[in-house]
Design an enzyme around this catalytic site. Structure first.
Site, PDB file in Angstrom:
ATOM      1  N   PRO A  24      -3.726  -9.323   5.630  1.00 35.24           N
ATOM      2  CA  PRO A  24      -4.377  -7.896   5.506  1.00 35.24           C
ATOM      3  C   PRO A  24      -3.716  -7.164   4.209  1.00 35.24           C
ATOM      4  CG  PRO A  24      -2.683  -8.242   7.069  1.00 35.24           C
ATOM      5  CD  PRO A  24      -2.978  -9.431   6.800  1.00 35.24           C
TER       6      PRO A  24
ATOM      7  N   ASP B  80       1.047  -7.879   1.938  1.00 36.70           N
ATOM      8  CA  ASP B  80       0.855  -8.412   3.015  1.00 36.70           C
ATOM      9  C   ASP B  80       1.137  -7.444   4.073  1.00 36.70           C
ATOM     10  OD1 ASP B  80       0.237  -9.776   5.545  1.00 36.70           O
ATOM     11  OD2 ASP B  80       0.713 -11.759   4.697  1.00 36.70           O
ATOM     12  N   HIS B  81       0.500  -6.627   4.874  1.00 35.94           N
ATOM     13  CA  HIS B  81       0.709  -5.688   5.822  1.00 35.94           C
ATOM     14  C   HIS B  81       1.289  -6.371   7.011  1.00 35.94           C
ATOM     15  CE1 HIS B  81       1.508  -1.799   6.863  1.00 35.94           C
ATOM     16  NE2 HIS B  81       0.360  -1.143   6.582  1.00 35.94           N
ATOM     17  N   ARG B  82       1.322  -7.740   7.495  1.00 35.87           N
ATOM     18  CA  ARG B  82       1.961  -8.210   8.328  1.00 35.87           C
ATOM     19  C   ARG B  82       3.364  -8.459   8.239  1.00 35.87           C
ATOM     20  NH1 ARG B  82      -1.011 -14.090   8.333  1.00 35.87           N
ATOM     21  NH2 ARG B  82      -0.392 -13.722   6.253  1.00 35.87           N
TER      22      ARG B  82
END
Length: 456
Positions: free
Chosen positions: A247, A427-429
């Site tokens: 994401p 990467d928003h994770r």
């Protein structure tokens, strides 16, 4: 005969494209002489010969895509391979099995005396035997007469057309002759491009087209199709995988980098950097390495198999480079442990090697953070896509002169300054908004005032 099988030029590769042969049949080669250049999904690699001897046959052509482990060349090493009469002898040529006996090939009937060229060709198109039997074609061709073309006959009930000039004997099939008659084309004035000089439908149609006006520039309007392979294929697959797996979040900042531009001019004169090309990219790279110290999540990766976040202790700094083969991202190993001089030299070497297509697979693997400089194309900014396996990438826009507000209060004024826009995707994770924002602000702060690097 020794078969040279295509080796795996890099870890895990399954195929490669033949770029150029350095040898031809009959050439003598020694062990470790370069035989061929192949392009993998990662780089162009030279393959040395494992044998000494004479090149017997090239089994693949330039441009072919070959599976790893497939034979690509035969080398005669001069060693005896047994008696011709021995039933155990096995030919090493691809497609042949054991040779168990002598075989004879029936000789082809030839004319006792050489015939004239036109007569010889006309004979090969005789009506007593299909052409496919005489020339090993799979598709029988219609007999072609060899008599001169007569003037076209008018259609019943229509005015007689002007006769078309005729020449000597021509070779053309009846449908082609009819097409020429309908279009008013003199077959004797054409040069056939078919086998044996046969005039084809395309030859007649080309002759019927009006000649282009020399005063009007002509351009090719046909579509061009280029096979997707090599770097382009792998890049496309990686970008799709990254875009639909991680994401992405992108943040932007525009900053005054006039102090960085002044620093670059000073460093060009520094004795420790003599002979090394110093550019703003060196300072930007250094700023990223320092900012990662306070935001280590930008130098991490997501392990889907173990459901873990892997924080990398070393920064293998990738630099996106546009090359004739497509976009590649070689990386500088342990860039965070380098001084400014070593980092500058490594950047120049890395980019030059990539543009020449000589980056090795090891240099293209294992990156942990990437910088892409879209500013070299005059672009102000962009939204970069993460390299698979990385959690952060920084896009650098063009550094240009713009009006900028400097000072505060009564001393506030507008001046022309060096300004650029930075964009970081993460990467928003792995990276929260706070961590991504702090990283971007740290990089911009160092570029605006390089002296703040002493705080990291």
């Amino acid at each position: 005969m020794k078969q040279f099988l295509l080796p795996d030029p890099g870890e895990g590769l399954v195929e490669a494209d033949i770029v150029s042969w350095h040898v031809k049949p009959g050439d003598e080669v020694k062990i470790n002489d370069v035989l061929v250049e192949v392009e993998t999904s990662k780089s162009i690699v030279e393959l040395p010969s494992p044998y000494a001897g004479t090149i017997s046959k090239l089994l693949v052509n330039e441009g072919d895509t070959v599976d790893v482990g497939a034979p690509i060349v035969l080398i005669d090493d001069g060693e005896a391979d047994g008696s011709e009469e021995s039933p155990e002898r096995v030919s090493m040529l691809v497609g042949y099995g054991p040779r168990t006996g002598q075989s004879k090939r029936r000789s082809r009937r030839r004319s006792e005396t050489p015939a004239e060229p036109h007569a010889a060709i006309a004979e090969s198109f005789g009506t007593h035997l299909p052409v496919s039997h005489r020339h090993d074609h799979h598709e029988p061709l219609q007999p072609v007469a060899s008599e001169p073309v007569g003037p076209p006959l008018p259609q019943p009930g229509s005015p007689a057309a002007e006769p078309v000039p005729t020449g000597g004997p021509v070779l053309a099939k009846p449908p082609v002759r009819k097409l020429a008659k309908d279009l008013g084309i003199d077959l004797t004035a054409l040069t056939g491009t078919g086998q044996g000089g046969v005039i084809t439908r395309e030859d007649v149609q080309a002759a019927a087209k009006p000649a282009p006006d020399a005063r009007i520039p002509q351009r090719d309007t046909a579509d061009e199709r280029v096979p997707i392979k090599g770097v382009r294929k792998v890049t496309a697959e990686a970008m799709v995988r990254s875009a639909f797996t991680a994401p992405h979040v992108t943040e932007w900042i525009t900053c005054d980098v006039s102090a960085t531009m002044e620093l670059v001019e000073k460093l060009k004169l520094h004795k420790d950097l003599a002979g090394i090309r110093v550019s703003p990219l060196v300072i930007i790279a250094r700023a990223c390495l320092l900012a990662i110290r306070r935001s280590p999540s930008l130098n991490a990766s997501w392990d889907e198999a173990t459901q873990e976040i892997v924080y990398h202790r070393a920064v293998h700094l990738g630099i996106a480079a546009a090359t004739p083969r497509g976009l590649v991202v070689p990386n500088i190993k342990n860039a965070d442990r380098m001084g400014l001089s070593e980092l500058a030299g490594s950047l120049v070497e890395l980019i030059n090697t990539a543009r020449e297509g000589r980056s090795q697979p090891a240099e293209l693997a294992g990156g942990t953070f990437t910088i892409t400089n879209v500013g070299v194309f005059g672009v102000d900014a962009g939204t970069p896509i993460l390299n698979p396996g990385e959690s952060g990438i920084l896009a650098v826009g063009a550094i240009s002169r713009r009006p900028w507000v400097v000072g505060t209060g009564d001393r506030e004024r507008i001046e022309p300054r060096w300004v650029t826009t930075l964009a970081v995707s993460f990467d928003h994770r792995i990276v929260d908004g706070e961590q991504g924002s702090r990283f971007l602000a740290d990089v911009a702060g160092i570029l605006s005032d390089p002296a703040t690097a002493l705080l990291f």
